[in-house]
Design an enzyme around this catalytic site. Structure first.
Site, PDB file in Angstrom:
ATOM      1  CG  HIS A   1      -1.885   0.983   1.424  1.00  0.00           C
ATOM      2  ND1 HIS A   1      -1.626   2.271   1.819  1.00  0.00           N
ATOM      3  CD2 HIS A   1      -3.229   0.919   1.228  1.00  0.00           C
ATOM      4  CE1 HIS A   1      -2.758   2.946   1.871  1.00  0.00           C
ATOM      5  NE2 HIS A   1      -3.754   2.146   1.510  1.00  0.00           N
TER       6      HIS A   1
ATOM      7  CG  ASP B   1       0.692  -2.373   6.198  1.00  0.00           C
ATOM      8  OD1 ASP B   1      -0.275  -2.572   6.961  1.00  0.00           O
ATOM      9  OD2 ASP B   1       0.613  -1.700   5.156  1.00  0.00           O
TER      10      ASP B   1
ATOM     11  CD  GLN C   1      -6.784  -4.764   4.090  1.00  0.00           C
ATOM     12  OE1 GLN C   1      -7.702  -5.517   4.392  1.00  0.00           O
ATOM     13  NE2 GLN C   1      -6.990  -3.510   3.693  1.00  0.00           N
TER      14      GLN C   1
ATOM     15  CE  LYS D   1      -7.233  -0.687   6.263  1.00  0.00           C
ATOM     16  NZ  LYS D   1      -8.087  -0.123   5.227  1.00  0.00           N
TER      17      LYS D   1
ATOM     18  CB  CYS E   1      -3.810   3.282  -1.603  1.00  0.00           C
ATOM     19  SG  CYS E   1      -5.138   4.440  -1.314  1.00  0.00           S
TER      20      CYS E   1
HETATM   21  N1  C6P Z   1      -6.291   0.219   2.906  1.00  0.00           N
HETATM   22  C1  C6P Z   1      -8.087  -0.269   1.367  1.00  0.00           C
HETATM   23  O1  C6P Z   1      -9.194  -0.050   0.860  1.00  0.00           O
HETATM   24  P1  C6P Z   1      -5.106   3.555   7.256  1.00  0.00           P
HETATM   25  O2  C6P Z   1      -5.745   4.371   6.162  1.00  0.00           O
HETATM   26  O3  C6P Z   1      -3.947   4.272   7.888  1.00  0.00           O
HETATM   27  O4  C6P Z   1      -6.081   3.024   8.237  1.00  0.00           O
HETATM   28  O5  C6P Z   1      -4.522   2.241   6.537  1.00  0.00           O
HETATM   29  C2  C6P Z   1      -3.626   2.346   5.459  1.00  0.00           C
HETATM   30  C3  C6P Z   1      -3.311   0.994   4.915  1.00  0.00           C
HETATM   31  C4  C6P Z   1      -2.044   0.481   5.081  1.00  0.00           C
HETATM   32  N2  C6P Z   1      -1.720  -0.760   4.677  1.00  0.00           N
HETATM   33  C5  C6P Z   1      -2.623  -1.570   4.096  1.00  0.00           C
HETATM   34  C6  C6P Z   1      -2.230  -2.954   3.693  1.00  0.00           C
HETATM   35  C7  C6P Z   1      -3.926  -1.106   3.892  1.00  0.00           C
HETATM   36  O6  C6P Z   1      -4.833  -1.909   3.316  1.00  0.00           O
HETATM   37  C8  C6P Z   1      -4.277   0.213   4.284  1.00  0.00           C
HETATM   38  C9  C6P Z   1      -5.640   0.773   4.014  1.00  0.00           C
HETATM   39  C10 C6P Z   1      -7.644   0.582   2.530  1.00  0.00           C
HETATM   40  O7  C6P Z   1      -7.367  -1.145   0.934  1.00  0.00           O
HETATM   41  C11 C6P Z   1      -7.817   2.041   2.263  1.00  0.00           C
HETATM   42  S1  C6P Z   1      -6.771   2.638   0.984  1.00  0.00           S
END
Ligand code: C6P
Length: 406
Positions: free
Chosen positions: A123, A200, A203, A226, A364
């Site tokens: 991401h 990270d 997910q 999430k 993203c």
């Molecule tokens: N992915 C998706 O629709 P935040 O926004 O900080 O809570 O998470 C960012 C982020 C970082 N790493 C991974 C693997 C992610 O999936 C995400 C967030 C969402 O896939 C929103 S773009």
């Protein structure tokens, strides 16, 4: 124990509404999950009954709020099996947690010519902070490749490590493909070469038991929203011995020890990294979401979601012109696909007319799209409150959509 789907769906009031005159089918859980009533109630209870700032007041409400927040921190610690609460840092989310490490770790551990490794499937939140940091410190960003089926090319990743490599920053589960990376193996190998690893986990937390000590992760980042908790709160787990060496990231509030115009000293862990008033209601909400997940059972959740994934795969794989992106065996409950000659946005917009919420676009993860030779996908990501009947509605809507667009 198995999933009691009727009870669970009752716990999530948002799921029973109609959207565009149709029953809502919410398959955008990878972007953000829905919240059980219990999480919503816990947050409004804070505002209704004991709203107060924390760690600041001698008064009654402040003490209750502080206790609730610090009890939540310990619950979060137990959830990921961290050794101490000093290793649990509250952030806005995964993105801020990674930025914190990129900013602060690099000041102590990265000098000119050092290397950081990320993968093609990251991401943007786990690419750009490292890219910016490498530019600033004249360090080198290396990229681990993926195989055609979306899995990580683990031998290639290992081959990138040199005696200049300081850190590998890698996702546990791809947000686009659902592919699960062998993070335990990566961490073990990296450590044998003296390299630190940031995971990270954005997910991963809703689908997998996380044990940061068993993994031996140096840093582990995730977001509450999430995993059935609120937005605006996430966690940075870091090993104490590393966090202790790292300088603060932002300044002011509870992270301060002593201030004069000449000099400032900083508070101890975990407060050293928590500038300003924290997200008190959100922290309490996250803790209740953890209780909810644990009562439901994370293994039961994972098994049920796997059933949904297999069922959805079997229902869509023969649709003419449809190609699933990321077909490796080891996957969480996410399906991304493209359809020959039809733009992902058009498919997503028409599905919405049938009440089906999916995400479309690059998610993203533009470098992943480039490596796959596509501009975007349609992504259906399932949670344990979804059902096979909803998958049937989705497949029927998808077939109608494709007929309209062909
Ligand atoms: N992915 C998706 O629709 P935040 O926004 O900080 O809570 O998470 C960012 C982020 C970082 N790493 C991974 C693997 C992610 O999936 C995400 C967030 C969402 O896939 C929103 S773009």
């Amino acid at each position: 124990m198995s999933i009691d789907i009727d009870k669970i769906r009752n716990d999530f009031p948002i799921l029973s509404q109609k959207v565009r005159g149709k029953d809502l089918v919410y398959f955008d859980n990878g972007a953000t999950s829905q919240k059980p009533q219990r999480v919503i109630d816990a947050m409004s209870d804070y505002y209704q009954s004991y709203n107060s700032n924390v760690h600041r007041g001698v008064h009654y409400l402040s003490q209750i709020a502080t206790d609730a927040m610090e009890t939540a921190r310990d619950n979060i610690r137990k959830f990921i099996n961290a050794e101490s609460i000093e290793e649990i840092i509250f952030t806005k989310g995964t993105t801020e947690a990674i930025n914190l490490v990129a900013n602060s770790f690099s000041k102590v551990f990265i000098t000119e010519g050092d290397e950081v490794i990320v993968s093609e499937m990251e991401h943007h939140a786990n690419i750009v902070p490292w890219q910016m940091m490498c530019k600033e410190r004249s360090a080198i960003l290396k990229v681990a490749k993926i195989n055609n089926n979306g899995s990580l090319d683990i031998d290639y990743l290992k081959s990138l490590i040199t005696d200049k490599t300081k850190l590998i920053a890698i996702t546990y589960i791809s947000n686009v493909m659902g592919v699960i990376n062998p993070v335990a193996e990566i961490i073990e190998y990296a450590h044998s070469k003296g390299v630190k690893v940031l995971i990270d986990g954005a997910q991963a937390v809703p689908h997998t038991i996380i044990d940061v000590q068993a993994l031996d992760a140096d840093f582990f980042c995730f977001s509450a929203h999430k995993m059935y908790g609120p937005t605006g709160i996430g966690i940075l787990y870091g090993k104490k011995e590393l966090l202790e060496q790292m300088p603060p990231y932002q300044f002011g509030g509870e992270m301060i020890d002593q201030v004069s115009f000449e000099e400032t000293t900083f508070n101890e862990l975990p407060f050293k990294f928590e500038a300003g008033t924290p997200m008190i209601a959100e922290i309490i909400g996250l803790s209740v979401a953890i209780d909810y997940i644990q009562e439901t059972g994370i293994n039961e959740i994972a098994d049920y979601e796997h059933e949904l994934l297999e069922y959805a795969n079997s229902q869509i794989k023969n649709i003419k012109g449809l190609k699933i992106i990321g077909t490796s065996e080891n996957k969480a409950s996410v399906i991304s696909f493209v359809v020959d000659g039809i733009h992902h946005y058009d498919i997503g917009s028409l599905l919405d007319q049938f009440g089906v919420a999916v995400r479309t676009g690059n998610h993203c993860a533009q470098p992943l799209m480039t490596s796959m030779g596509i501009s975007g996908t349609i992504r259906a990501s399932f949670a344990f409150y979804n059902t096979k009947e909803e998958i049937d509605i989705f497949v029927e809507a998808l077939n109608k959509t494709l007929n309209m667009l062909r």
